[in-house]
Design an enzyme around this catalytic site. Structure first.
Site, short mmCIF file in Angstrom:
data_model
loop_
_atom_site.label_atom_id
_atom_site.label_comp_id
_atom_site.label_asym_id
_atom_site.label_seq_id
_atom_site.Cartn_x
_atom_site.Cartn_y
_atom_site.Cartn_z
N THR A 195 -6.86 52.22 48.97
CA THR A 195 -5.85 53.29 48.20
C THR A 195 -5.99 53.55 46.83
O THR A 195 -5.35 54.63 46.30
CB THR A 195 -4.22 53.00 48.37
OG1 THR A 195 -4.21 51.72 47.83
CG2 THR A 195 -3.87 52.84 50.00
N ASP A 259 4.00 53.39 45.73
CA ASP A 259 4.27 54.46 46.65
C ASP A 259 3.18 54.14 47.72
O ASP A 259 3.22 55.07 48.72
CB ASP A 259 3.76 55.53 45.70
CG ASP A 259 4.92 55.92 44.81
OD1 ASP A 259 5.97 55.28 45.02
OD2 ASP A 259 4.64 56.85 44.17
N SER A 264 -1.69 49.80 51.13
CA SER A 264 -2.16 48.81 49.99
C SER A 264 -1.94 47.47 50.30
O SER A 264 -0.88 47.08 51.18
CB SER A 264 -1.59 49.24 48.71
OG SER A 264 -0.36 48.89 48.58
N ARG A 273 -3.15 45.03 39.05
CA ARG A 273 -2.13 44.94 37.88
C ARG A 273 -0.89 45.89 38.48
O ARG A 273 -0.55 46.59 37.65
CB ARG A 273 -2.20 44.97 36.51
CG ARG A 273 -1.24 44.04 35.40
CD ARG A 273 -1.87 44.35 34.03
NE ARG A 273 -0.75 43.79 33.40
CZ ARG A 273 -0.80 42.49 32.77
NH1 ARG A 273 -1.66 41.52 33.42
NH2 ARG A 273 0.16 41.95 31.94
N THR A 326 -14.21 42.72 39.85
CA THR A 326 -15.34 42.40 38.79
C THR A 326 -15.54 41.00 38.70
O THR A 326 -16.72 40.73 38.21
CB THR A 326 -15.23 43.04 37.64
OG1 THR A 326 -14.07 42.35 36.85
CG2 THR A 326 -14.91 44.60 37.52
N LEU A 327 -14.69 40.26 39.22
CA LEU A 327 -14.84 38.66 38.89
C LEU A 327 -15.22 37.87 40.08
O LEU A 327 -15.86 36.87 40.21
CB LEU A 327 -13.65 38.12 38.05
CG LEU A 327 -13.55 38.55 36.72
CD1 LEU A 327 -12.48 37.81 35.97
CD2 LEU A 327 -14.89 38.20 35.92
N TYR A 534 4.53 60.00 35.25
CA TYR A 534 3.36 60.48 36.48
C TYR A 534 3.30 61.94 36.22
O TYR A 534 4.25 62.73 35.82
CB TYR A 534 4.21 60.23 37.52
CG TYR A 534 3.46 59.25 38.68
CD1 TYR A 534 2.10 59.55 39.37
CD2 TYR A 534 4.05 58.07 38.89
CE1 TYR A 534 1.63 58.55 40.17
CE2 TYR A 534 3.54 57.07 39.62
CZ TYR A 534 2.17 57.34 40.21
OH TYR A 534 1.62 56.35 41.12
#
Length: 615
Positions: A195, A259, A264, A273, A326-327, A534
């Site tokens: 998502t 949302d 997700s 996060r 990325t980790l 938003y």
């Protein structure tokens, strides 16, 4: 030491209020493991989900035989309900001609054959629940849901896509897959719900190594629930709405409702996060997270204890939160849970204008009496929401609606072109909710607010789950649209909202866009010091030689305006590839080098080479 602790833990399970998984308890746990396995999407997600748009294949907006907009399917409260005002609004406000379709290409175009690495595939045998090199499976996991990605699927050809999709079943499988990837120099890109709206799962175009999409959807168990300490251990691939359904069977919830909750995953929430619409009670992901287990090329990282707070140097959780794949791969997460609230109540308040609504929200936040969720729509958003209002169910209902409108606009003197509307969601014990409603509505009235009723509030939250489908309707008529978010101090909020909307309109005009673009906003989450905002924008691209180029220009300049007006790079969507250009300005050059040093130490071969986050 770990074995000793496990033995002690297992010895106390029966008296600790824990619901165990098979790995920890054995015997009876085998049955329990199956009982609390979540049900996610099928391996071939395209069987039920759209390959070129948002959500379920059986759910979408279209014109019925009478030329009225209707939402098909049976999954939502708005399903199969005629929306008599929507076509008129779209034609007048968006400039679309709903007699002229711009349909998507009917099927995926051919994609290049995959890069293969037989030694890698051989090494992971027995360490997964399936693999696929099918073209549709690969393309489905090559994109998220930015406007550019979906437009390309509809009218173009995907760029670089994964060469293989692998489905691990558990943490141990992920360890084996990562070890093999390091050994054979294979790129891994974790994939949860897909998502993302930051380009986070796009494959780097210049990558020549084999790229594997590591799909966590089969890692979908609730490993245990602790009713004494109010926490639950979860596998990273559980989809949000399925997680809440299963937890509810045990009388608890996480309360985390982004949302994107239908699609997700828990791992994605950690990696970005994330924040949910009910964060005022339950907190953001950093508040809900107790511990996280992540497999990196250098090994598995996790705290050794699950405690409410610890002072042990920089928090390892904070390195993992927002790391965007990325980790390494997030495999297991321990989250706080709460008892399911006794009462859920909705409400709405109509304000004379956006400024009065913002003032009320700020005072509510300052008074520490904010409900689970409170969201304020500007006038453009209000007009949009009104267009989504279904037909009156009876003559009496229609008369009541007209009387309400007459009261607000004629008796109270609210200007329909300026008023703003807040929707509210209260949760908790009955007496607490009642007291909270009294405090919130007293503050709202002080700022000129009129109570708009429960039905409008409830409808506002229902629309949360269908609003993404509206963009797909726009695509059908040459209309590009997107949303993006920021966080901003209270003192700068109104100027930021006004200036960003003005910038969108100005840039659209400079680009020769014929019809006035949509530029609207809503305040969605509040804090002591500021709020999340938003923005929604869109424009009719008919007549433009390069629609995506125009879109990219407006999106970048709008984000520049956000930063210039004191807003953040993102409140909860993350950085991905779309927002990398602002990372150094946000974190400072030494801050970026700190992140880069961690990345290079933990992943020296750049196995997790999705290209996110770091400029």
């Amino acid at each position: 030491m770990a074995a000793s602790r496990l033995q002690v833990t297992c010895g106390h399970l029966a008296g600790a209020g824990l619901v165990p998984c098979a790995a920890a308890a054995g015997g009876k746990g085998d049955q329990q493991k199956e009982e609390i396995r979540s049900v996610n999407f099928p391996t071939q997600r395209q069987e039920i989900l759209r390959w070129n748009g948002w959500g379920y294949k059986d759910s979408h907006f279209e014109l019925n035989k009478d030329g009225k907009v209707v939402f098909l399917g049976d999954r939502y409260a708005i399903s199969n309900v005629v929306l008599p005002h929507m076509r008129e609004w779209m034609e007048a406000e968006l400039g679309v001609d709903m007699t002229k379709l711009s349909p998507s290409q009917p099927a995926l175009p051919a994609i290049p054959p995959p890069i293969t690495h037989e030694a890698f595939v051989k090494d992971i045998v027995g360490h997964h629940g399936g693999i696929s090199a099918d073209a549709e499976d690969r393309v489905f996991r090559s994109h998220g849901h930015t406007c550019q990605e979906i437009f390309t699927l509809r009218h173009g050809k995907p760029g670089r896509v994964p060469d293989l999709v692998v489905f691990p079943l558990c943490h141990d499988h992920v360890e084996a897959i990562v070890k093999a990837a390091v050994k054979h120099n294979v790129v891994l890109i974790p994939f949860g719900g897909g998502t993302t709206v930051t380009g986070a799962v796009l494959c780097p175009e210049t990558e020549t190594r084999m790229i594997v999409s590591l799909d966590t959807s089969k890692m979908n168990r609730i490993l245990w629930i602790d009713h004494v300490n109010m926490m639950a251990r979860l596998e990273a691939g559980i989809v949000g709405i399925r997680l809440e359904e299963k937890l509810a069977e045990y009388g608890v919830c996480t309360g985390h409702e982004p949302d994107s909750q239908e699609f997700s995953t828990v791992g994605g929430w950690v990696a970005t996060r994330a924040s949910g619409m009910k964060k005022n009670i339950y907190g953001n992901m950093e508040d809900l997270l107790i511990s996280v287990r992540i497999v990196t090329p250098s090994g598995t990282v996790e705290k050794s204890c699950q405690v409410p707070r610890i002072s042990s140097g920089p928090d390892i959780n904070e390195f993992i939160l927002g790391s965007e794949g990325t980790l390494g791969v997030v495999t297991e997460v321990t989250m706080k849970v709460r008892k399911i609230p006794e009462v859920t109540a909705y409400g709405s308040v109509v304000f004379p204008n956006f400024s009065d609504g913002v003032a009320a929200m700020r005072e509510i936040a300052e008074a520490r009496c904010a409900p689970a969720s409170i969201r304020l729509m500007d006038n453009e958003q209000f007009q949009f929401a009104h267009a989504l209002k279904p037909a009156a169910t009876s003559a009496i209902a229609g008369l009541i609606d007209k009387l309400k409108t007459f009261y607000v606009t004629k008796i109270k003197g609210f200007d329909p072109e300026h008023l703003a509307v807040a929707t509210l969601l209260f949760e908790g014990r009955a007496e607490d909710v009642e007291a909270q409603q009294e405090r919130v509505y007293t503050i709202a009235k002080k700022h000129g607010g009129l109570l708009g009723g429960e039905d409008n509030g409830k409808r506002g939250y229902m629309l949360t789950f269908v609003i993404a489908y509206i963009r797909d309707l726009g695509f059908e008529y040459k209309y590009l649209g997107e949303s993006f978010e920021t966080s901003v101090p209270w003192s700068l909020l109104e100027n930021l909202c006004r200036n960003v909307k003005d910038r969108i309109r100005r840039e659209a005009k400079n680009l020769g866009i014929r019809h006035k673009p949509l530029a609207s906003c809503r305040v969605t989450q509040t804090y002591d010091t500021g709020a999340c905002v938003y923005f929604y924008f869109g424009f009719l691209y008919e007549g433009l030689a390069d629609p995506l180029g125009a879109f990219h220009h407006i999106e970048v300049t709008a984000r520049d305006e956000v930063i210039a007006n004191g807003g953040s790079i993102s409140h909860h969507h993350g950085v991905g590839k779309v927002r990398r250009r602002w990372v150094q300005e946000t974190l400072s050059a030494p801050g970026v080098e700190m992140l880069r040093a961690v990345k290079e130490h933990m992943d020296p071969k750049n196995i997790f080479a999705n290209g996110n986050l770091l400029p």
